[in-house]
Design a protein around this motif. Sequence first.
Motif, PDB file in Angstrom:
ATOM      1  N   PRO A 142       0.809  -1.222   0.000  1.00 53.22           N
ATOM      2  CA  PRO A 142       0.000   0.000   0.000  1.00 53.22           C
ATOM      3  C   PRO A 142       0.849   1.281   0.000  1.00 53.22           C
ATOM      4  O   PRO A 142       0.472   2.259  -0.648  1.00 53.22           O
ATOM      5  CB  PRO A 142      -0.813  -0.103   1.296  1.00 53.22           C
ATOM      6  CG  PRO A 142      -0.825  -1.546   1.642  1.00 53.22           C
ATOM      7  CD  PRO A 142       0.462  -2.102   1.119  1.00 53.22           C
ATOM      8  N   LEU A 143       1.975   1.261   0.678  1.00 57.54           N
ATOM      9  CA  LEU A 143       2.836   2.443   0.703  1.00 57.54           C
ATOM     10  C   LEU A 143       3.413   2.719  -0.685  1.00 57.54           C
ATOM     11  O   LEU A 143       3.524   3.874  -1.095  1.00 57.54           O
ATOM     12  CB  LEU A 143       3.964   2.253   1.724  1.00 57.54           C
ATOM     13  CG  LEU A 143       4.863   3.459   1.969  1.00 57.54           C
ATOM     14  CD1 LEU A 143       4.055   4.643   2.473  1.00 57.54           C
ATOM     15  CD2 LEU A 143       5.953   3.112   2.954  1.00 57.54           C
ATOM     16  N   TYR A 144       3.769   1.659  -1.412  1.00 63.28           N
ATOM     17  CA  TYR A 144       4.248   1.824  -2.791  1.00 63.28           C
ATOM     18  C   TYR A 144       3.157   2.471  -3.644  1.00 63.28           C
ATOM     19  O   TYR A 144       3.442   3.311  -4.488  1.00 63.28           O
ATOM     20  CB  TYR A 144       4.631   0.482  -3.400  1.00 63.28           C
ATOM     21  CG  TYR A 144       6.030   0.001  -3.088  1.00 63.28           C
ATOM     22  CD1 TYR A 144       6.807   0.591  -2.105  1.00 63.28           C
ATOM     23  CD2 TYR A 144       6.577  -1.073  -3.786  1.00 63.28           C
ATOM     24  CE1 TYR A 144       8.071   0.124  -1.828  1.00 63.28           C
ATOM     25  CE2 TYR A 144       7.849  -1.540  -3.522  1.00 63.28           C
ATOM     26  CZ  TYR A 144       8.601  -0.933  -2.534  1.00 63.28           C
ATOM     27  OH  TYR A 144       9.860  -1.385  -2.269  1.00 63.28           O
ATOM     28  N   SER A 145       1.911   2.087  -3.443  1.00 62.50           N
ATOM     29  CA  SER A 145       0.804   2.664  -4.212  1.00 62.50           C
ATOM     30  C   SER A 145       0.662   4.151  -3.930  1.00 62.50           C
ATOM     31  O   SER A 145       0.450   4.945  -4.849  1.00 62.50           O
ATOM     32  CB  SER A 145      -0.503   1.951  -3.879  1.00 62.50           C
ATOM     33  OG  SER A 145      -0.424   0.594  -4.224  1.00 62.50           O
ATOM     34  N   ILE A 146       0.781   4.530  -2.669  1.00 67.15           N
ATOM     35  CA  ILE A 146       0.657   5.937  -2.288  1.00 67.15           C
ATOM     36  C   ILE A 146       1.784   6.763  -2.876  1.00 67.15           C
ATOM     37  O   ILE A 146       1.574   7.863  -3.386  1.00 67.15           O
ATOM     38  CB  ILE A 146       0.628   6.077  -0.750  1.00 67.15           C
ATOM     39  CG1 ILE A 146      -0.659   5.464  -0.206  1.00 67.15           C
ATOM     40  CG2 ILE A 146       0.756   7.536  -0.325  1.00 67.15           C
ATOM     41  CD1 ILE A 146      -0.675   5.329   1.306  1.00 67.15           C
ATOM     42  N   LEU A 147       3.009   6.218  -2.838  1.00 69.10           N
ATOM     43  CA  LEU A 147       4.176   6.950  -3.326  1.00 69.10           C
ATOM     44  C   LEU A 147       4.402   6.802  -4.826  1.00 69.10           C
ATOM     45  O   LEU A 147       5.282   7.447  -5.387  1.00 69.10           O
ATOM     46  CB  LEU A 147       5.431   6.481  -2.571  1.00 69.10           C
ATOM     47  CG  LEU A 147       5.431   6.715  -1.066  1.00 69.10           C
ATOM     48  CD1 LEU A 147       6.679   6.114  -0.430  1.00 69.10           C
ATOM     49  CD2 LEU A 147       5.350   8.200  -0.757  1.00 69.10           C
ATOM     50  N   GLY A 148       3.638   5.944  -5.481  1.00 69.94           N
ATOM     51  CA  GLY A 148       3.772   5.757  -6.921  1.00 69.94           C
ATOM     52  C   GLY A 148       4.988   4.934  -7.323  1.00 69.94           C
ATOM     53  O   GLY A 148       5.493   5.079  -8.429  1.00 69.94           O
ATOM     54  N   ILE A 149       5.449   4.065  -6.436  1.00 66.24           N
ATOM     55  CA  ILE A 149       6.611   3.222  -6.711  1.00 66.24           C
ATOM     56  C   ILE A 149       6.132   1.891  -7.257  1.00 66.24           C
ATOM     57  O   ILE A 149       5.135   1.339  -6.797  1.00 66.24           O
ATOM     58  CB  ILE A 149       7.437   2.999  -5.425  1.00 66.24           C
ATOM     59  CG1 ILE A 149       7.948   4.338  -4.883  1.00 66.24           C
ATOM     60  CG2 ILE A 149       8.589   2.054  -5.680  1.00 66.24           C
ATOM     61  CD1 ILE A 149       8.584   4.237  -3.515  1.00 66.24           C
ATOM     62  N   ASN A 150       6.860   1.373  -8.249  1.00 62.65           N
ATOM     63  CA  ASN A 150       6.521   0.074  -8.824  1.00 62.65           C
ATOM     64  C   ASN A 150       7.817  -0.645  -9.168  1.00 62.65           C
ATOM     65  O   ASN A 150       8.555  -0.205 -10.042  1.00 62.65           O
ATOM     66  CB  ASN A 150       5.662   0.250 -10.075  1.00 62.65           C
ATOM     67  CG  ASN A 150       5.151  -1.064 -10.605  1.00 62.65           C
ATOM     68  OD1 ASN A 150       5.510  -2.129 -10.147  1.00 62.65           O
ATOM     69  ND2 ASN A 150       4.289  -0.979 -11.600  1.00 62.65           N
ATOM     70  N   THR A 151       8.121  -1.730  -8.451  1.00 59.75           N
ATOM     71  CA  THR A 151       9.337  -2.495  -8.723  1.00 59.75           C
ATOM     72  C   THR A 151       9.056  -3.720  -9.572  1.00 59.75           C
ATOM     73  O   THR A 151       9.961  -4.478  -9.881  1.00 59.75           O
ATOM     74  CB  THR A 151      10.019  -2.928  -7.406  1.00 59.75           C
ATOM     75  OG1 THR A 151       9.131  -3.756  -6.676  1.00 59.75           O
ATOM     76  CG2 THR A 151      10.416  -1.730  -6.574  1.00 59.75           C
ATOM     77  N   CYS A 152       7.797  -3.892  -9.961  1.00 60.42           N
ATOM     78  CA  CYS A 152       7.409  -5.034 -10.789  1.00 60.42           C
ATOM     79  C   CYS A 152       7.809  -4.754 -12.228  1.00 60.42           C
ATOM     80  O   CYS A 152       7.507  -3.680 -12.769  1.00 60.42           O
ATOM     81  CB  CYS A 152       5.910  -5.250 -10.680  1.00 60.42           C
ATOM     82  SG  CYS A 152       5.320  -6.728 -11.492  1.00 60.42           S
ATOM     83  N   SER A 153       8.490  -5.702 -12.852  1.00 60.30           N
ATOM     84  CA  SER A 153       8.908  -5.495 -14.236  1.00 60.30           C
ATOM     85  C   SER A 153       7.705  -5.586 -15.163  1.00 60.30           C
ATOM     86  O   SER A 153       6.774  -6.347 -14.928  1.00 60.30           O
ATOM     87  CB  SER A 153       9.951  -6.538 -14.633  1.00 60.30           C
ATOM     88  OG  SER A 153       9.403  -7.828 -14.542  1.00 60.30           O
ATOM     89  N   LEU A 154       7.746  -4.785 -16.202  1.00 54.17           N
ATOM     90  CA  LEU A 154       6.652  -4.770 -17.163  1.00 54.17           C
ATOM     91  C   LEU A 154       6.828  -5.893 -18.171  1.00 54.17           C
ATOM     92  O   LEU A 154       7.923  -6.145 -18.660  1.00 54.17           O
ATOM     93  CB  LEU A 154       6.616  -3.425 -17.901  1.00 54.17           C
ATOM     94  CG  LEU A 154       6.395  -2.203 -17.042  1.00 54.17           C
ATOM     95  CD1 LEU A 154       6.525  -0.938 -17.893  1.00 54.17           C
ATOM     96  CD2 LEU A 154       5.031  -2.244 -16.411  1.00 54.17           C
ATOM     97  N   LYS A 155       5.730  -6.582 -18.481  1.00 56.07           N
ATOM     98  CA  LYS A 155       5.783  -7.639 -19.480  1.00 56.07           C
ATOM     99  C   LYS A 155       5.481  -7.037 -20.845  1.00 56.07           C
ATOM    100  O   LYS A 155       4.520  -6.304 -21.012  1.00 56.07           O
ATOM    101  CB  LYS A 155       4.756  -8.727 -19.143  1.00 56.07           C
ATOM    102  CG  LYS A 155       5.075  -9.435 -17.872  1.00 56.07           C
ATOM    103  CD  LYS A 155       4.067 -10.533 -17.573  1.00 56.07           C
ATOM    104  CE  LYS A 155       4.416 -11.213 -16.264  1.00 56.07           C
ATOM    105  NZ  LYS A 155       3.477 -12.275 -15.939  1.00 56.07           N
ATOM    106  N   SER A 156       6.323  -7.379 -21.791  1.00 57.76           N
ATOM    107  CA  SER A 156       6.123  -6.807 -23.136  1.00 57.76           C
ATOM    108  C   SER A 156       5.301  -7.729 -24.012  1.00 57.76           C
ATOM    109  O   SER A 156       5.118  -8.871 -23.781  1.00 57.76           O
ATOM    110  CB  SER A 156       7.465  -6.566 -23.788  1.00 57.76           C
ATOM    111  OG  SER A 156       8.261  -7.713 -23.785  1.00 57.76           O
TER     112      SER A 156
END
Length: 63
Positions: free
Chosen positions: A49-63
């Motif tokens: 939830p803290l990542y959502s609030i701060l706009g952080i995303n460490t999940c790699s994007l699938k192409s």
Amino acid sequence: MTKNEGKTDRILRVITGIILLSLIFIGPQSLWGLIGIVPLATGLLGNCPLYSILGINTCSLKS
């Protein structure tokens, strides 16, 4: 619920959560070890939830 944690982040959170929870049974035997539930749960769910609030995303994007 969208995932915002990458594989490495999730593994580190689960390991940290288990280590903190083990403090209840070994070491100082303090209830402060219950804090380990938070990283364990977020690591297993893949969403912080803290990542959502701060706009952080460490999940790699699938192409």
